[in-house]
Design a protein around this motif. Sequence first.
Motif, PDB file in Angstrom:
ATOM      1  N   UNK A   1       0.654  -1.217  -0.045  1.00 53.85           N
ATOM      2  CA  UNK A   1      -0.133  -0.015  -0.087  1.00 53.85           C
ATOM      3  C   UNK A   1       0.876   1.173  -0.008  1.00 53.85           C
TER       4      UNK A   1
ATOM      5  N   UNK B   1      -9.924 -16.432  16.945  1.00 50.45           N
ATOM      6  CA  UNK B   1      -9.234 -16.347  15.773  1.00 50.45           C
ATOM      7  C   UNK B   1      -7.899 -17.323  15.717  1.00 50.45           C
TER       8      UNK B   1
ATOM      9  N   UNK C   1       2.185  -6.936  10.000  1.00 47.70           N
ATOM     10  CA  UNK C   1       1.031  -5.967   9.563  1.00 47.70           C
ATOM     11  C   UNK C   1       0.478  -5.058  10.375  1.00 47.70           C
ATOM     12  N   UNK C   2       0.306  -5.674  11.740  1.00 48.74           N
ATOM     13  CA  UNK C   2      -0.174  -4.592  12.790  1.00 48.74           C
ATOM     14  C   UNK C   2       0.862  -3.445  13.057  1.00 48.74           C
TER      15      UNK C   2
ATOM     16  N   UNK D   1       0.859  -0.910  10.421  1.00 49.60           N
ATOM     17  CA  UNK D   1      -0.388  -0.163  10.725  1.00 49.60           C
ATOM     18  C   UNK D   1      -0.020   1.131  11.952  1.00 49.60           C
TER      19      UNK D   1
ATOM     20  N   UNK E   1      -3.647  -5.494  22.553  1.00 48.51           N
ATOM     21  CA  UNK E   1      -3.571  -6.734  22.273  1.00 48.51           C
ATOM     22  C   UNK E   1      -3.877  -7.513  20.933  1.00 48.51           C
ATOM     23  N   UNK E   2      -2.679  -8.070  20.459  1.00 50.15           N
ATOM     24  CA  UNK E   2      -2.805  -8.597  18.994  1.00 50.15           C
ATOM     25  C   UNK E   2      -2.718 -10.268  19.010  1.00 50.15           C
ATOM     26  N   UNK E   3      -3.963 -10.604  19.518  1.00 50.78           N
ATOM     27  CA  UNK E   3      -3.830 -11.864  19.828  1.00 50.78           C
ATOM     28  C   UNK E   3      -5.104 -12.754  19.890  1.00 50.78           C
ATOM     29  N   UNK E   4      -5.713 -12.450  18.572  1.00 54.16           N
ATOM     30  CA  UNK E   4      -6.877 -13.358  18.082  1.00 54.16           C
ATOM     31  C   UNK E   4      -8.121 -13.493  19.100  1.00 54.16           C
TER      32      UNK E   4
ATOM     33  N   UNK F   1      -6.959  -5.180   6.317  1.00 53.32           N
ATOM     34  CA  UNK F   1      -6.651  -6.421   6.186  1.00 53.32           C
ATOM     35  C   UNK F   1      -5.229  -6.404   7.215  1.00 53.32           C
ATOM     36  N   UNK F   2      -4.820  -5.262   7.721  1.00 51.59           N
ATOM     37  CA  UNK F   2      -3.399  -5.082   8.556  1.00 51.59           C
ATOM     38  C   UNK F   2      -3.958  -5.515  10.026  1.00 51.59           C
ATOM     39  N   UNK F   3      -5.239  -5.552  10.222  1.00 51.54           N
ATOM     40  CA  UNK F   3      -5.244  -5.661  11.873  1.00 51.54           C
ATOM     41  C   UNK F   3      -6.055  -6.750  12.048  1.00 51.54           C
TER      42      UNK F   3
ATOM     43  N   UNK G   1      -6.954  -8.364  15.561  1.00 50.63           N
ATOM     44  CA  UNK G   1      -7.237  -7.504  16.772  1.00 50.63           C
ATOM     45  C   UNK G   1      -8.816  -8.025  16.817  1.00 50.63           C
TER      46      UNK G   1
END
Lengths: 269, 269, 269, 269
Positions: free
Chosen positions: C3, C221, C231-232, C235, C250-253, D239-241, D244
């Motif tokens: 992007x 998830x 990716x996060x 962002x 938290x990036x943890x599904x 789609x970057x997140x 979360x």
Amino acid sequence: MSYNLLKGKKGIIFGALNEQSLAWQTALKAHEEGAEIVLSNAPIALRMGEINKLAEAINAPVIGADVTSMDDINNLLDKSIEHFGGKIDFILHSVGMSVNIRKGNPYTNLNHEFEMKTLDISAVSFHKVLQAAYEKDALNEWASVVALTYIAAQRVFPDYNEMADAKSLLESIARSFGYHYGIKKKVRVNTISQSPTRTTAGSGVKGFDGFINFSEAMSPLGNAPAEAFAEYCVALFSDLTRYVTMQNLYHDGGYSATGVTQQVIDKMA
Amino acid sequence: MSYNLLKGKKGIIFGALNEQSLAWQTALKAHEEGAEIVLSNAPIALRMGEINKLAEAINAPVIGADVTSMDDINNLLDKSIEHFGGKIDFILHSVGMSVNIRKGNPYTNLNHEFEMKTLDISAVSFHKVLQAAYEKDALNEWASVVALTYIAAQRVFPDYNEMADAKSLLESIARSFGYHYGIKKKVRVNTISQSPTRTTAGSGVKGFDGFINFSEAMSPLGNAPAEAFAEYCVALFSDLTRYVTMQNLYHDGGYSATGVTQQVIDKMA
Amino acid sequence: MSYNLLKGKKGIIFGALNEQSLAWQTALKAHEEGAEIVLSNAPIALRMGEINKLAEAINAPVIGADVTSMDDINNLLDKSIEHFGGKIDFILHSVGMSVNIRKGNPYTNLNHEFEMKTLDISAVSFHKVLQAAYEKDALNEWASVVALTYIAAQRVFPDYNEMADAKSLLESIARSFGYHYGIKKKVRVNTISQSPTRTTAGSGVKGFDGFINFSEAMSPLGNAPAEAFAEYCVALFSDLTRYVTMQNLYHDGGYSATGVTQQVIDKMA
Amino acid sequence: MSYNLLKGKKGIIFGALNEQSLAWQTALKAHEEGAEIVLSNAPIALRMGEINKLAEAINAPVIGADVTSMDDINNLLDKSIEHFGGKIDFILHSVGMSVNIRKGNPYTNLNHEFEMKTLDISAVSFHKVLQAAYEKDALNEWASVVALTYIAAQRVFPDYNEMADAKSLLESIARSFGYHYGIKKKVRVNTISQSPTRTTAGSGVKGFDGFINFSEAMSPLGNAPAEAFAEYCVALFSDLTRYVTMQNLYHDGGYSATGVTQQVIDKMA
């Protein structure tokens, strides 16, 4: 053994159905610690339960009230003050009922009229009790109000269903009203987030056994029993905890601060 | 008035410097509630403070200990057990010191050796006390260990400087050790997050007056005084709170759950 | 697919050891999104790992730095600015090492000198990097600084040992420095609390397999993979998230907001 | 400038009243990033607002819906899917209305029928939207659903009144449904806790100016403007997140992690 921690104090306890109830144990313990009690429950619960046995044991009147009705709550408060000959020092709100769970509706297929009813009974009722007390100035300075909640308000337990949302609402009401009542009259309002216990309410939840075992295995001290809940309530009703307000207090043997235990890891392997 | 809540219990209280100290008030109250106490503080604090006055009043020995030294802690535990003729039921850790604040270093220009020293004194010391107790099995079942903390561990108060980070570390140590000690021997470990009070420690913080006034204006019940802290500690040391562990408990008149008060809005206008 | 989210931005990435590393994946992704990168790691990690492979792939210089040394950090910042021909827009701190875990010491029997070393490498190093940048004004306005953390900072995972306490300290440093750097130059500082992934660092933890499986089963998830972390991060480095600061994300599904899943209940039955 | 972050994605945006609206800005930004949009609002808001201006600018149909009506929501979803020729990738729920605030009722004197209406419009409506989508399988895998909330759900802001409780309920619904939709179809559900902005909704709140100024003074980066909210939403829709979910995400310039700023201390002195 009694410390006389609540000597001279007067309180209303909602939700004592039978010996397993957290409210039942709290009423017993508060009485033991010197408090005078008024017991209340919904009319239907009064018929089904064994509250009169408790009422006799602790010499407390039973005054029925539908907690969704301001009239009933006002009547309860008026009669309690008359009975006590004075204002109220503590209240325990241990009330909750999920209509959708009773009907077997999953969270992804709620009947929204039932949901509103659940919110009214399980959460808005707490606002109604506080508002009625506030309006008629029914509580003494430094009075202590406690409502029962569960950690599903913070983390999802799928079988807890819409009750999780009701408990979140309840906890917010405790904070919001705690602010106003604190400023007006130093009344403190808290919620206790209690371990699951084998109560009549709990046993209505699908998969409750697996769930209570998981909770036991995930709590360094084990699930907190009803008797311990009663003792903790007494501490919160007492003068020893006067600056604790607007809090959600975990009484759960350490569950809330435990990510995983060795015992659970072993079972998962 | 005494409830005899701690009758027969034995405890160590760290950090009583003078009458303003939270630890001082807690020692007085615990004694009043029937406990036997051993007082401890750092050698330099013993020289500066008035601890002997307290020691006499509550008939407690004073055993100096540098809490960064395992030898000193081991000696303190051994002598305490000898003095008590038995194991320990409660500990209050009210210890903290920021070297960088003393030296006037702003948070963005810390001396990192000083920072390590601050972390050692204010947080790692709590691990050392718990580890020493764990190793020599110095605590009774259901013993209660409390450490003093502050909400700066969750939200930034600029003048609190590196002490905020030390308190975060301290709270984590309480959780971590609470897990292991809970499983091993049902010992519970909690932190109390207390309102600012005008103690000797507090008065070393720059801008402390503006800060304590802001806190007062933001707390529906006002800042919790030292006497109330002592009462809350007693409740946590007692058998009424046995299933509360690994928690950070706000004792702050509602500050932590208040976004803003009308009083503050008015002042800001 | 790109992007061009980071077009024109320049950043330093700490901690890329090999392809499994979160930092490695982030460097790849940030490069793909148009950023220029400087890679850094501890001298010993530079020797052990395969960082040169990555450096070639993304055309980035490798500048070694012991993150506990202000001299090394200053050198790294100076050389990076020289290399970029301008100031820095983002930093990823993905650094952590527990000496006691390496030595096999349980949490209840830590060597406290090792513990201080762990805190220095895994948490205080973050303060050092920020302080060095702050002092030499090395970051552009709205620069974004991210450190890697784990939910053990909030809830106990017994095998995570002292690293839990280090992560609590790290998260507090992010808040504290985020305040000062935000006010001074609108620099934002956050931590990402990431699912466990099968990295070299993770695999050093005892019982890691049981633990990663439990986490997978408890995340609606599933565990977030390293590519998603990258990716996060992108962002958070981008201009789309400029008002997010002083947060632990938290990036943890969904793990952190899940009390239990049906899958875990079933396994426990 | 556009990154094409949402190229090919289709979404529904609720609550765009006029240019000040967070939803308005989000619709503009999402369009700019390549998304196709359907706009929706309550019939009365469609009449009062200027949504047609926005609809033209981004070439989006406007489909009215009373979010308390499952029929209206079902109709909206059906027509949107028909319009898009495919399923939905993102939804923004920016809907809230307090009947008691409109009527001037203080929190301690709510009309409880109004309160139920407030909860229905501001929180239960989110469950209804998710349930309708879930039942008709209206969302694509990894779709992203966001609802707007405010930190009053965690801490009391007295003028926010019953809306605080509604937001707590809303956040709980996000977690609860996020669990089920995550497991079923990897759909993620989050809430953004946004700084106060000078929207039409906000300006209905008594004392809003003092309040927004306090918030500004308490945020290291200042209050997050509506344009930044839009950008953050786009990041969450992208789609970057993807990992979360079930989170309440503060987009507030650091307000939530700030205890006090020097600026506020100075004003209070």
